[in-house]
Design an enzyme around this catalytic site. Sequence first.
Site, mmCIF file in Angstrom:
data_model
loop_
_atom_site.group_PDB
_atom_site.id
_atom_site.type_symbol
_atom_site.label_atom_id
_atom_site.label_comp_id
_atom_site.label_asym_id
_atom_site.label_seq_id
_atom_site.Cartn_x
_atom_site.Cartn_y
_atom_site.Cartn_z
ATOM 1 N N HIS A 38 -52.884 27.318 -36.362
ATOM 2 C CA HIS A 38 -53.520 26.284 -37.182
ATOM 3 C C HIS A 38 -52.374 25.590 -37.902
ATOM 4 O O HIS A 38 -51.468 26.261 -38.412
ATOM 5 C CB HIS A 38 -54.481 26.884 -38.210
ATOM 6 C CG HIS A 38 -54.886 25.898 -39.274
ATOM 7 N ND1 HIS A 38 -55.778 24.882 -39.028
ATOM 8 C CD2 HIS A 38 -54.467 25.754 -40.551
ATOM 9 C CE1 HIS A 38 -55.910 24.159 -40.136
ATOM 10 N NE2 HIS A 38 -55.122 24.669 -41.076
ATOM 11 N N CYS A 120 -57.034 20.845 -35.204
ATOM 12 C CA CYS A 120 -56.055 20.674 -36.284
ATOM 13 C C CYS A 120 -54.684 20.282 -35.748
ATOM 14 O O CYS A 120 -53.976 19.477 -36.363
ATOM 15 C CB CYS A 120 -55.953 21.954 -37.115
ATOM 16 S SG CYS A 120 -55.473 23.408 -36.150
#
Length: 180
Positions: A38, A120
């Site tokens: 992430h 993301c």
Amino acid sequence: MEPPNLYPVKLYVYDLSKGLARRLSPIMLGKQLEGIWHTSIVVHKDEFYFGSSGISSCPPVSGFPHTLPQSQGGTLLGPPDSVVDVGSTEVTEELFQEYLSSLGESLFRREAYNVFENNCNTFTNEVAQFLTGRKIPSYITDLPSEILSTPFGQALRPFLDPVQIQPPGGSPVGRPNGQS
């Protein structure tokens, strides 16, 4: 003529698997993965990221790389596992907010989130290129294709496609009064 102000741009990298991908990927996928990444962009004193709730921001963790309590800023993911210096930008905070607002109405609407194709890392890659002209590291952007290139990854895809990931702890960006 005065030289333009330059603002540092950082990429915060978090391993969502907390080390499990490194240990289990050879068995499950037949190839080594170092993490399930992430990422977020830190610029203009805020951390910006994209998840199933759209584009969000929060104050970055202060004092990185030291582990600090949540009250010191950041998402509930805690401090990042690593920080990549993406470069510097001349883009002002006001222009950047306008850019984020337009992204939040187009490419990165919350309903456009997809764990493999629009996530993301797709967001931070787009934003890094806008701010600095540089892409984020390919070991991050190539992760979905690495997973999907394996038989196990293909078998998991129908189960993972509907997965919605939104790190808690941020505020919506680009929506008036925090509206969803």
